[in-house]
Motif scaffolding. Structure first.
Motif, PDB file in Angstrom:
ATOM      1  N   LEU A 144      17.916  21.633  41.555  1.00  0.00           N
ATOM      2  CA  LEU A 144      18.529  20.751  42.545  1.00  0.00           C
ATOM      3  C   LEU A 144      19.596  19.918  41.850  1.00  0.00           C
ATOM      4  O   LEU A 144      19.291  19.169  40.922  1.00  0.00           O
ATOM      5  CB  LEU A 144      17.479  19.839  43.191  1.00  0.00           C
ATOM      6  N   THR A 145      20.850  20.043  42.262  1.00  0.00           N
ATOM      7  CA  THR A 145      21.921  19.221  41.697  1.00  0.00           C
ATOM      8  C   THR A 145      22.285  18.117  42.684  1.00  0.00           C
ATOM      9  O   THR A 145      22.273  18.332  43.901  1.00  0.00           O
ATOM     10  CB  THR A 145      23.161  20.080  41.349  1.00  0.00           C
ATOM     11  N   SER A 146      22.582  16.947  42.166  1.00  0.00           N
ATOM     12  CA  SER A 146      22.842  15.791  43.022  1.00  0.00           C
ATOM     13  C   SER A 146      24.251  15.253  42.815  1.00  0.00           C
ATOM     14  O   SER A 146      24.833  15.379  41.731  1.00  0.00           O
ATOM     15  CB  SER A 146      21.831  14.683  42.723  1.00  0.00           C
ATOM     16  N   THR A 147      24.791  14.647  43.857  1.00  0.00           N
ATOM     17  CA  THR A 147      26.056  13.909  43.752  1.00  0.00           C
ATOM     18  C   THR A 147      25.834  12.596  43.012  1.00  0.00           C
ATOM     19  O   THR A 147      26.783  11.991  42.508  1.00  0.00           O
ATOM     20  CB  THR A 147      26.623  13.643  45.161  1.00  0.00           C
ATOM     21  N   TYR A 148      24.565  12.171  42.929  1.00  0.00           N
ATOM     22  CA  TYR A 148      24.240  10.844  42.411  1.00  0.00           C
ATOM     23  C   TYR A 148      23.518  10.931  41.067  1.00  0.00           C
ATOM     24  O   TYR A 148      23.259  12.006  40.547  1.00  0.00           O
ATOM     25  CB  TYR A 148      23.395  10.091  43.443  1.00  0.00           C
ATOM     26  N   GLY A 149      23.214   9.747  40.525  1.00  0.00           N
ATOM     27  CA  GLY A 149      22.519   9.677  39.257  1.00  0.00           C
ATOM     28  C   GLY A 149      21.721   8.392  39.162  1.00  0.00           C
ATOM     29  O   GLY A 149      21.638   7.625  40.127  1.00  0.00           O
ATOM     30  N   PRO A 150      21.130   8.108  38.019  1.00  0.00           N
ATOM     31  CA  PRO A 150      20.279   6.927  37.854  1.00  0.00           C
ATOM     32  C   PRO A 150      20.979   5.594  38.145  1.00  0.00           C
ATOM     33  O   PRO A 150      20.313   4.597  38.432  1.00  0.00           O
ATOM     34  CB  PRO A 150      19.861   7.005  36.375  1.00  0.00           C
ATOM     35  N   ALA A 151      22.309   5.556  38.084  1.00  0.00           N
ATOM     36  CA  ALA A 151      23.037   4.304  38.362  1.00  0.00           C
ATOM     37  C   ALA A 151      22.946   3.903  39.833  1.00  0.00           C
ATOM     38  O   ALA A 151      23.229   2.760  40.184  1.00  0.00           O
ATOM     39  CB  ALA A 151      24.508   4.432  37.951  1.00  0.00           C
ATOM     40  N   THR A 152      22.564   4.839  40.689  1.00  0.00           N
ATOM     41  CA  THR A 152      22.342   4.538  42.111  1.00  0.00           C
ATOM     42  C   THR A 152      20.896   4.892  42.446  1.00  0.00           C
ATOM     43  O   THR A 152      20.611   5.929  43.039  1.00  0.00           O
ATOM     44  CB  THR A 152      23.323   5.337  42.998  1.00  0.00           C
ATOM     45  N   PRO A 153      19.960   4.016  42.062  1.00  0.00           N
ATOM     46  CA  PRO A 153      18.538   4.363  42.104  1.00  0.00           C
ATOM     47  C   PRO A 153      17.977   4.668  43.480  1.00  0.00           C
ATOM     48  O   PRO A 153      17.125   5.546  43.605  1.00  0.00           O
ATOM     49  CB  PRO A 153      17.858   3.139  41.477  1.00  0.00           C
ATOM     50  N   ALA A 154      18.405   3.962  44.528  1.00  0.00           N
ATOM     51  CA  ALA A 154      17.845   4.238  45.852  1.00  0.00           C
ATOM     52  C   ALA A 154      18.188   5.650  46.302  1.00  0.00           C
ATOM     53  O   ALA A 154      17.359   6.336  46.920  1.00  0.00           O
ATOM     54  CB  ALA A 154      18.354   3.217  46.867  1.00  0.00           C
ATOM     55  N   LEU A 155      19.381   6.095  45.984  1.00  0.00           N
ATOM     56  CA  LEU A 155      19.801   7.442  46.350  1.00  0.00           C
ATOM     57  C   LEU A 155      19.139   8.496  45.457  1.00  0.00           C
ATOM     58  O   LEU A 155      18.547   9.465  45.941  1.00  0.00           O
ATOM     59  CB  LEU A 155      21.331   7.553  46.254  1.00  0.00           C
ATOM     60  N   PHE A 156      19.230   8.281  44.161  1.00  0.00           N
ATOM     61  CA  PHE A 156      18.728   9.290  43.220  1.00  0.00           C
ATOM     62  C   PHE A 156      17.210   9.393  43.268  1.00  0.00           C
ATOM     63  O   PHE A 156      16.653  10.490  43.150  1.00  0.00           O
ATOM     64  CB  PHE A 156      19.197   8.945  41.810  1.00  0.00           C
ATOM     65  N   SER A 157      16.538   8.267  43.461  1.00  0.00           N
ATOM     66  CA  SER A 157      15.074   8.307  43.494  1.00  0.00           C
ATOM     67  C   SER A 157      14.548   9.074  44.703  1.00  0.00           C
ATOM     68  O   SER A 157      13.406   9.555  44.696  1.00  0.00           O
ATOM     69  CB  SER A 157      14.486   6.893  43.478  1.00  0.00           C
ATOM     70  N   THR A 158      15.367   9.189  45.745  1.00  0.00           N
ATOM     71  CA  THR A 158      14.966  10.007  46.893  1.00  0.00           C
ATOM     72  C   THR A 158      14.807  11.460  46.473  1.00  0.00           C
ATOM     73  O   THR A 158      13.829  12.131  46.836  1.00  0.00           O
ATOM     74  CB  THR A 158      16.017   9.897  48.019  1.00  0.00           C
ATOM     75  N   ALA A 159      15.748  11.951  45.690  1.00  0.00           N
ATOM     76  CA  ALA A 159      15.643  13.327  45.182  1.00  0.00           C
ATOM     77  C   ALA A 159      14.465  13.462  44.225  1.00  0.00           C
ATOM     78  O   ALA A 159      13.754  14.475  44.225  1.00  0.00           O
ATOM     79  CB  ALA A 159      16.941  13.729  44.495  1.00  0.00           C
ATOM     80  N   GLN A 160      14.242  12.444  43.398  1.00  0.00           N
ATOM     81  CA  GLN A 160      13.099  12.476  42.479  1.00  0.00           C
ATOM     82  C   GLN A 160      11.786  12.538  43.251  1.00  0.00           C
ATOM     83  O   GLN A 160      10.883  13.316  42.908  1.00  0.00           O
ATOM     84  CB  GLN A 160      13.129  11.237  41.577  1.00  0.00           C
ATOM     85  N   SER A 161      11.668  11.719  44.288  1.00  0.00           N
ATOM     86  CA  SER A 161      10.447  11.708  45.102  1.00  0.00           C
ATOM     87  C   SER A 161      10.216  13.048  45.774  1.00  0.00           C
ATOM     88  O   SER A 161       9.094  13.555  45.832  1.00  0.00           O
ATOM     89  CB  SER A 161      10.539  10.612  46.173  1.00  0.00           C
ATOM     90  N   PHE A 162      11.290  13.628  46.268  1.00  0.00           N
ATOM     91  CA  PHE A 162      11.200  14.928  46.933  1.00  0.00           C
ATOM     92  C   PHE A 162      10.657  15.993  45.976  1.00  0.00           C
ATOM     93  O   PHE A 162       9.721  16.738  46.311  1.00  0.00           O
ATOM     94  CB  PHE A 162      12.587  15.323  47.451  1.00  0.00           C
ATOM     95  N   CYS A 163      11.221  16.063  44.794  1.00  0.00           N
ATOM     96  CA  CYS A 163      10.774  17.064  43.810  1.00  0.00           C
ATOM     97  C   CYS A 163       9.310  16.865  43.443  1.00  0.00           C
ATOM     98  O   CYS A 163       8.553  17.838  43.311  1.00  0.00           O
ATOM     99  CB  CYS A 163      11.651  16.992  42.557  1.00  0.00           C
TER     100      CYS A 163
END
Length: 367
Positions: free
Chosen positions: A37-56
Protein backbone atom coordinates in the motif's frame (compact mmCIF):
# COMPACT_ATOMS: atom_id res chain seq x y z
CA UNK A 1 -4.52 -56.19 24.07
CA UNK A 2 -4.12 -56.47 20.35
CA UNK A 3 -7.74 -55.34 19.81
CA UNK A 4 -7.24 -52.34 22.12
CA UNK A 5 -4.03 -51.44 20.37
CA UNK A 6 -5.70 -51.68 16.99
CA UNK A 7 -8.60 -49.40 18.04
CA UNK A 8 -6.18 -46.88 19.50
CA UNK A 9 -4.13 -46.81 16.33
CA UNK A 10 -7.26 -46.65 14.19
CA UNK A 11 -8.57 -43.71 16.25
CA UNK A 12 -5.34 -41.79 15.93
CA UNK A 13 -5.31 -42.54 12.25
CA UNK A 14 -8.82 -41.13 11.86
CA UNK A 15 -7.84 -37.96 13.70
CA UNK A 16 -4.73 -37.61 11.57
CA UNK A 17 -6.75 -38.23 8.44
CA UNK A 18 -9.33 -35.61 9.45
CA UNK A 19 -6.59 -33.09 10.18
CA UNK A 20 -5.02 -33.80 6.81
CA UNK A 21 -8.32 -33.02 5.11
CA UNK A 22 -9.20 -30.01 7.25
CA UNK A 23 -5.87 -28.22 7.07
CA UNK A 24 -5.85 -27.67 3.29
CA UNK A 25 -9.49 -26.51 3.44
CA UNK A 26 -8.61 -23.84 5.98
CA UNK A 27 -5.51 -22.87 4.03
CA UNK A 28 -7.54 -22.51 0.86
CA UNK A 29 -10.18 -20.32 2.51
CA UNK A 30 -7.57 -18.10 4.21
CA UNK A 31 -4.60 -18.07 1.83
CA UNK A 32 -1.42 -16.18 2.50
CA UNK A 33 -1.60 -12.85 0.67
CA UNK A 34 0.99 -10.09 0.73
CA UNK A 35 0.16 -6.65 -0.65
CA UNK A 36 1.81 -3.24 -0.83
CA UNK A 37 0.00 0.00 0.00
CA UNK A 38 1.56 3.31 -1.06
CA UNK A 39 0.34 6.57 0.45
CA UNK A 40 0.31 10.22 -0.57
CA UNK A 41 1.03 10.96 3.10
CA UNK A 42 3.62 10.17 5.73
CA UNK A 43 4.31 10.38 9.48
CA UNK A 44 4.35 14.22 9.34
CA UNK A 45 0.56 14.09 8.88
CA UNK A 46 -0.35 11.58 11.60
CA UNK A 47 -4.16 11.70 11.40
CA UNK A 48 -4.02 10.85 7.71
CA UNK A 49 -1.15 8.37 7.78
CA UNK A 50 -2.35 6.58 10.91
CA UNK A 51 -5.59 5.76 9.09
CA UNK A 52 -3.60 3.64 6.65
CA UNK A 53 -1.64 2.11 9.53
CA UNK A 54 -4.85 1.18 11.34
CA UNK A 55 -6.29 -0.33 8.19
CA UNK A 56 -3.27 -2.57 7.62
CA UNK A 57 -3.28 -3.69 11.24
CA UNK A 58 -7.01 -4.54 11.18
CA UNK A 59 -6.67 -6.60 8.01
CA UNK A 60 -3.70 -8.54 9.39
CA UNK A 61 -5.30 -9.26 12.76
CA UNK A 62 -8.73 -10.15 11.36
CA UNK A 63 -7.16 -12.61 8.90
CA UNK A 64 -5.05 -14.22 11.65
CA UNK A 65 -1.91 -12.96 9.96
CA UNK A 66 -2.72 -14.43 6.56
CA UNK A 67 -3.50 -11.18 4.72
CA UNK A 68 -0.61 -8.73 5.13
CA UNK A 69 -0.49 -5.24 3.64
CA UNK A 70 2.80 -3.39 3.93
CA UNK A 71 2.47 0.38 4.10
CA UNK A 72 4.88 2.73 2.33
CA UNK A 73 4.81 6.51 2.92
CA UNK A 74 5.03 8.97 0.04
CA UNK A 75 8.28 8.72 -1.89
CA UNK A 76 9.35 5.22 -0.88
CA UNK A 77 7.82 3.48 -3.90
CA UNK A 78 6.32 6.34 -5.89
CA UNK A 79 5.96 10.10 -5.32
CA UNK A 80 2.98 11.30 -3.28
CA UNK A 81 0.95 12.19 -6.35
CA UNK A 82 1.83 8.95 -8.15
CA UNK A 83 -0.60 6.78 -6.19
CA UNK A 84 -3.32 6.59 -8.84
CA UNK A 85 -0.97 5.45 -11.61
CA UNK A 86 0.81 2.99 -9.31
CA UNK A 87 -2.46 1.27 -8.37
CA UNK A 88 -3.88 1.48 -11.88
CA UNK A 89 -0.91 -0.22 -13.53
CA UNK A 90 -0.39 -2.79 -10.76
CA UNK A 91 2.91 -1.45 -9.37
CA UNK A 92 1.16 -1.78 -6.00
CA UNK A 93 -2.08 -3.48 -5.08
CA UNK A 94 -3.55 -0.50 -3.21
CA UNK A 95 -2.96 3.12 -2.23
CA UNK A 96 -4.15 5.91 0.04
CA UNK A 97 -4.71 9.32 -1.49
CA UNK A 98 -7.17 12.14 -2.15
CA UNK A 99 -8.77 11.98 -5.58
CA UNK A 100 -8.78 15.71 -6.28
CA UNK A 101 -5.02 15.53 -6.71
CA UNK A 102 -5.83 13.92 -10.08
CA UNK A 103 -7.97 16.80 -11.30
CA UNK A 104 -5.56 17.16 -14.23
CA UNK A 105 -6.40 13.64 -15.41
CA UNK A 106 -10.15 14.20 -15.14
CA UNK A 107 -11.96 16.91 -13.10
CA UNK A 108 -14.64 14.33 -12.25
CA UNK A 109 -12.24 12.70 -9.78
CA UNK A 110 -12.67 15.73 -7.53
CA UNK A 111 -16.14 14.57 -6.51
CA UNK A 112 -14.52 11.67 -4.65
CA UNK A 113 -12.75 14.12 -2.34
CA UNK A 114 -14.17 17.64 -2.41
CA UNK A 115 -15.51 20.31 -4.75
CA UNK A 116 -16.15 24.00 -4.00
CA UNK A 117 -19.29 24.60 -1.98
CA UNK A 118 -19.97 20.89 -1.81
CA UNK A 119 -21.07 18.46 0.89
CA UNK A 120 -19.86 18.44 4.49
CA UNK A 121 -18.53 15.23 6.02
CA UNK A 122 -21.81 13.76 7.21
CA UNK A 123 -23.54 14.72 3.99
CA UNK A 124 -20.73 13.12 1.98
CA UNK A 125 -21.06 9.90 3.97
CA UNK A 126 -24.79 9.93 3.29
CA UNK A 127 -24.28 10.44 -0.46
CA UNK A 128 -21.66 7.68 -0.61
CA UNK A 129 -23.53 5.13 1.49
CA UNK A 130 -27.23 5.90 0.95
CA UNK A 131 -27.18 7.94 -2.24
CA UNK A 132 -25.59 7.18 -5.59
CA UNK A 133 -22.07 8.29 -4.66
CA UNK A 134 -20.32 4.94 -4.50
CA UNK A 135 -22.10 3.62 -7.58
CA UNK A 136 -21.23 6.64 -9.74
CA UNK A 137 -17.64 6.90 -8.56
CA UNK A 138 -17.03 3.17 -9.04
CA UNK A 139 -18.15 3.65 -12.64
CA UNK A 140 -15.63 6.48 -13.02
CA UNK A 141 -12.72 4.65 -11.38
CA UNK A 142 -13.36 1.50 -13.41
CA UNK A 143 -11.83 3.36 -16.36
CA UNK A 144 -8.53 3.29 -14.41
CA UNK A 145 -8.74 -0.36 -13.27
CA UNK A 146 -9.38 0.88 -9.73
CA UNK A 147 -12.01 0.06 -7.12
CA UNK A 148 -12.34 3.00 -4.73
CA UNK A 149 -13.33 2.84 -1.06
CA UNK A 150 -14.14 5.79 1.19
CA UNK A 151 -11.23 5.96 3.63
CA UNK A 152 -12.06 8.74 6.08
CA UNK A 153 -12.76 12.44 6.05
CA UNK A 154 -11.09 15.52 7.50
CA UNK A 155 -14.31 17.48 7.97
CA UNK A 156 -14.59 21.09 6.83
CA UNK A 157 -11.14 22.48 6.20
CA UNK A 158 -9.60 25.86 6.86
CA UNK A 159 -9.00 28.48 4.17
CA UNK A 160 -5.25 28.45 4.71
CA UNK A 161 -2.29 30.59 5.75
CA UNK A 162 -1.41 33.93 4.17
CA UNK A 163 1.57 36.24 4.53
CA UNK A 164 -0.67 39.28 4.13
CA UNK A 165 -4.29 40.06 5.00
CA UNK A 166 -7.03 39.39 2.48
CA UNK A 167 -9.36 42.37 2.75
CA UNK A 168 -10.92 42.21 -0.72
CA UNK A 169 -10.79 40.43 -4.06
CA UNK A 170 -7.91 42.69 -5.11
CA UNK A 171 -5.67 41.08 -2.50
CA UNK A 172 -5.94 37.75 -4.30
CA UNK A 173 -4.42 39.06 -7.53
CA UNK A 174 -1.02 37.47 -8.22
CA UNK A 175 -1.04 35.47 -4.96
CA UNK A 176 1.07 32.30 -5.32
CA UNK A 177 -0.89 29.72 -3.36
CA UNK A 178 -0.51 26.04 -2.73
CA UNK A 179 -3.89 24.46 -3.40
CA UNK A 180 -5.20 21.39 -5.17
CA UNK A 181 -7.83 20.25 -7.63
CA UNK A 182 -10.94 22.16 -8.51
CA UNK A 183 -10.15 24.95 -6.04
CA UNK A 184 -7.04 25.87 -7.99
CA UNK A 185 -9.06 26.45 -11.17
CA UNK A 186 -11.64 28.61 -9.37
CA UNK A 187 -8.97 30.65 -7.59
CA UNK A 188 -7.00 31.05 -10.82
CA UNK A 189 -9.98 32.77 -12.41
CA UNK A 190 -9.99 35.15 -9.45
CA UNK A 191 -6.34 36.10 -9.96
CA UNK A 192 -4.55 33.56 -7.76
CA UNK A 193 -1.57 31.62 -9.14
CA UNK A 194 -2.23 28.05 -7.91
CA UNK A 195 0.66 25.68 -7.14
CA UNK A 196 0.25 21.94 -6.55
CA UNK A 197 2.92 21.00 -4.01
CA UNK A 198 3.17 17.61 -2.21
CA UNK A 199 2.60 17.77 1.58
CA UNK A 200 6.27 17.26 2.45
CA UNK A 201 7.41 20.20 0.33
CA UNK A 202 4.88 22.81 1.47
CA UNK A 203 6.71 24.29 4.46
CA UNK A 204 10.06 24.84 2.66
CA UNK A 205 8.25 26.52 -0.25
CA UNK A 206 6.40 28.86 2.11
CA UNK A 207 9.54 29.59 4.11
CA UNK A 208 11.59 30.44 1.01
CA UNK A 209 8.88 32.71 -0.39
CA UNK A 210 8.13 30.46 -3.36
CA UNK A 211 4.57 30.50 -1.99
CA UNK A 212 2.60 33.46 -0.60
CA UNK A 213 -0.14 31.31 0.87
CA UNK A 214 -0.94 27.69 1.52
CA UNK A 215 -3.97 25.62 2.37
CA UNK A 216 -3.64 22.06 3.55
CA UNK A 217 -6.18 20.67 6.00
CA UNK A 218 -6.79 22.35 9.33
CA UNK A 219 -5.36 23.00 12.80
CA UNK A 220 -4.21 19.43 13.54
CA UNK A 221 -1.99 19.02 10.49
CA UNK A 222 -1.16 22.72 10.11
CA UNK A 223 0.26 22.84 13.64
CA UNK A 224 2.42 19.78 12.98
CA UNK A 225 3.73 21.28 9.75
CA UNK A 226 4.49 24.62 11.42
CA UNK A 227 2.86 26.96 8.90
CA UNK A 228 2.18 29.56 11.62
CA UNK A 229 5.92 30.22 11.84
CA UNK A 230 6.08 31.70 8.34
CA UNK A 231 2.56 33.01 7.60
CA UNK A 232 0.45 34.38 10.44
CA UNK A 233 -2.99 35.07 8.89
CA UNK A 234 -5.21 32.01 9.19
CA UNK A 235 -8.44 32.21 7.17
CA UNK A 236 -11.72 30.32 7.24
CA UNK A 237 -13.80 28.64 5.92
CA UNK A 238 -12.19 26.47 3.26
CA UNK A 239 -15.11 26.88 0.88
CA UNK A 240 -13.45 24.49 -1.56
CA UNK A 241 -13.53 21.72 1.05
CA UNK A 242 -16.76 21.59 3.01
CA UNK A 243 -15.30 18.17 3.74
CA UNK A 244 -12.45 16.21 2.20
CA UNK A 245 -12.84 12.49 1.75
CA UNK A 246 -9.67 10.40 1.58
CA UNK A 247 -9.77 7.26 -0.55
CA UNK A 248 -8.36 3.77 -0.64
CA UNK A 249 -7.62 2.72 -4.20
CA UNK A 250 -7.45 -1.02 -4.92
CA UNK A 251 -6.27 -2.50 -8.21
CA UNK A 252 -9.28 -4.20 -9.77
CA UNK A 253 -7.46 -7.37 -10.87
CA UNK A 254 -5.82 -7.78 -7.45
CA UNK A 255 -9.17 -7.31 -5.71
CA UNK A 256 -10.98 -9.82 -7.92
CA UNK A 257 -8.25 -12.41 -7.19
CA UNK A 258 -8.99 -12.26 -3.44
CA UNK A 259 -11.33 -14.70 -1.71
CA UNK A 260 -14.68 -13.16 -0.80
CA UNK A 261 -13.87 -12.89 2.89
CA UNK A 262 -10.78 -10.81 2.14
CA UNK A 263 -12.79 -8.56 -0.17
CA UNK A 264 -15.31 -8.00 2.62
CA UNK A 265 -12.47 -7.40 5.06
CA UNK A 266 -11.12 -4.57 2.91
CA UNK A 267 -14.53 -2.92 2.84
CA UNK A 268 -15.09 -3.29 6.59
CA UNK A 269 -11.58 -2.26 7.65
CA UNK A 270 -11.45 0.76 5.33
CA UNK A 271 -14.70 2.06 6.76
CA UNK A 272 -13.64 1.44 10.36
CA UNK A 273 -10.27 3.13 9.88
CA UNK A 274 -11.95 6.02 8.09
CA UNK A 275 -14.41 6.57 10.94
CA UNK A 276 -11.47 6.97 13.28
CA UNK A 277 -9.98 9.68 11.05
CA UNK A 278 -12.91 12.09 11.35
CA UNK A 279 -13.07 11.41 15.09
CA UNK A 280 -9.39 12.33 15.42
CA UNK A 281 -9.89 15.60 13.58
CA UNK A 282 -13.03 16.50 15.55
CA UNK A 283 -11.39 15.71 18.89
CA UNK A 284 -8.00 17.32 18.23
CA UNK A 285 -8.80 20.40 16.13
CA UNK A 286 -10.15 22.62 18.98
CA UNK A 287 -6.98 22.28 21.06
CA UNK A 288 -4.72 22.68 18.05
CA UNK A 289 -6.52 25.88 17.01
CA UNK A 290 -6.18 27.37 20.49
CA UNK A 291 -2.45 26.62 20.50
CA UNK A 292 -1.99 28.15 17.06
CA UNK A 293 -3.69 31.36 18.17
CA UNK A 294 -1.63 31.43 21.36
CA UNK A 295 1.53 31.15 19.27
CA UNK A 296 0.62 34.19 17.16
CA UNK A 297 -1.76 33.02 14.44
CA UNK A 298 -4.37 35.64 13.53
CA UNK A 299 -7.73 33.96 12.85
CA UNK A 300 -9.84 35.74 10.22
CA UNK A 301 -12.93 35.06 8.11
CA UNK A 302 -12.81 35.56 4.35
CA UNK A 303 -14.50 38.84 3.32
CA UNK A 304 -18.04 38.45 1.96
CA UNK A 305 -17.07 39.64 -1.52
CA UNK A 306 -14.43 36.90 -1.72
CA UNK A 307 -16.98 34.27 -0.70
CA UNK A 308 -19.62 35.53 -3.13
CA UNK A 309 -17.22 35.74 -6.07
CA UNK A 310 -15.89 32.28 -5.27
CA UNK A 311 -19.40 30.83 -5.30
CA UNK A 312 -20.24 32.57 -8.57
CA UNK A 313 -17.00 31.50 -10.27
CA UNK A 314 -17.35 27.89 -9.11
CA UNK A 315 -20.82 27.65 -10.64
CA UNK A 316 -19.58 29.06 -13.96
CA UNK A 317 -16.86 26.41 -14.02
CA UNK A 318 -19.33 23.63 -13.17
CA UNK A 319 -21.47 24.61 -16.14
CA UNK A 320 -18.48 24.63 -18.49
CA UNK A 321 -17.44 21.11 -17.48
CA UNK A 322 -21.03 19.81 -17.60
CA UNK A 323 -21.45 21.18 -21.13
CA UNK A 324 -18.42 19.29 -22.48
CA UNK A 325 -18.16 16.13 -20.34
CA UNK A 326 -21.17 13.78 -19.99
CA UNK A 327 -19.59 11.80 -17.13
CA UNK A 328 -18.80 14.96 -15.20
CA UNK A 329 -22.39 16.14 -15.69
CA UNK A 330 -23.79 12.77 -14.60
CA UNK A 331 -21.90 12.86 -11.30
CA UNK A 332 -22.32 16.63 -10.82
CA UNK A 333 -26.09 16.59 -11.23
CA UNK A 334 -26.54 13.75 -8.77
CA UNK A 335 -24.07 15.21 -6.24
CA UNK A 336 -25.48 18.72 -6.37
CA UNK A 337 -29.05 17.46 -6.35
CA UNK A 338 -28.24 15.56 -3.16
CA UNK A 339 -26.58 18.68 -1.70
CA UNK A 340 -29.53 20.92 -2.52
CA UNK A 341 -31.95 18.47 -0.91
CA UNK A 342 -29.96 17.88 2.28
CA UNK A 343 -28.63 21.36 3.14
CA UNK A 344 -32.05 22.80 4.16
CA UNK A 345 -32.46 19.95 6.66
CA UNK A 346 -29.03 20.63 8.13
CA UNK A 347 -29.88 24.34 8.46
CA UNK A 348 -33.07 23.50 10.37
CA UNK A 349 -31.49 20.96 12.70
CA UNK A 350 -27.70 21.00 12.93
CA UNK A 351 -27.15 24.62 11.90
CA UNK A 352 -29.72 26.19 14.22
CA UNK A 353 -28.55 24.07 17.15
CA UNK A 354 -24.86 24.81 16.61
CA UNK A 355 -25.45 28.54 16.12
CA UNK A 356 -27.56 28.88 19.25
CA UNK A 357 -25.22 26.84 21.40
CA UNK A 358 -22.21 28.84 20.22
CA UNK A 359 -23.90 32.13 21.11
CA UNK A 360 -25.22 30.83 24.44
CA UNK A 361 -21.79 29.56 25.54
CA UNK A 362 -20.14 32.85 24.55
CA UNK A 363 -22.72 34.82 26.54
CA UNK A 364 -22.31 32.49 29.50
CA UNK A 365 -18.59 33.21 29.60
CA UNK A 366 -19.22 36.96 29.48
CA UNK A 367 -21.53 37.02 32.32
Amino acid sequence: MQRRSFLKKAGLGAVASTAAIAAPAIAQSNPKVNWKLTSTYGPATPALFSTAQSFCKMVEEASDGNFNIRLYPAGEIVPGFGVMDAVSNGTVECGQTASYYYYGKDPSFSFDTAVPFGLNARQMNAWMQEGNGTKLLRELFATRNIINFAFGNTGTQMGGWYRKEINSLEDLKGLKMRTAGFAGEVLARMGVVPQQVPPGDIYPSLEKGTLDAVEFVGPVDDEKLGFQKVAKYYYYPGWWEGSAQVSLYVNDAAFQALPKQYQSLIEIASRAAGERMISQYDAQSPGALRRLIASGAVLKAFPRDVMDESFKTANVLYKEFCDKDPMFKKIHDDYMGFRDAIVPWFRVAEGSYDNYLGIALANQKKG
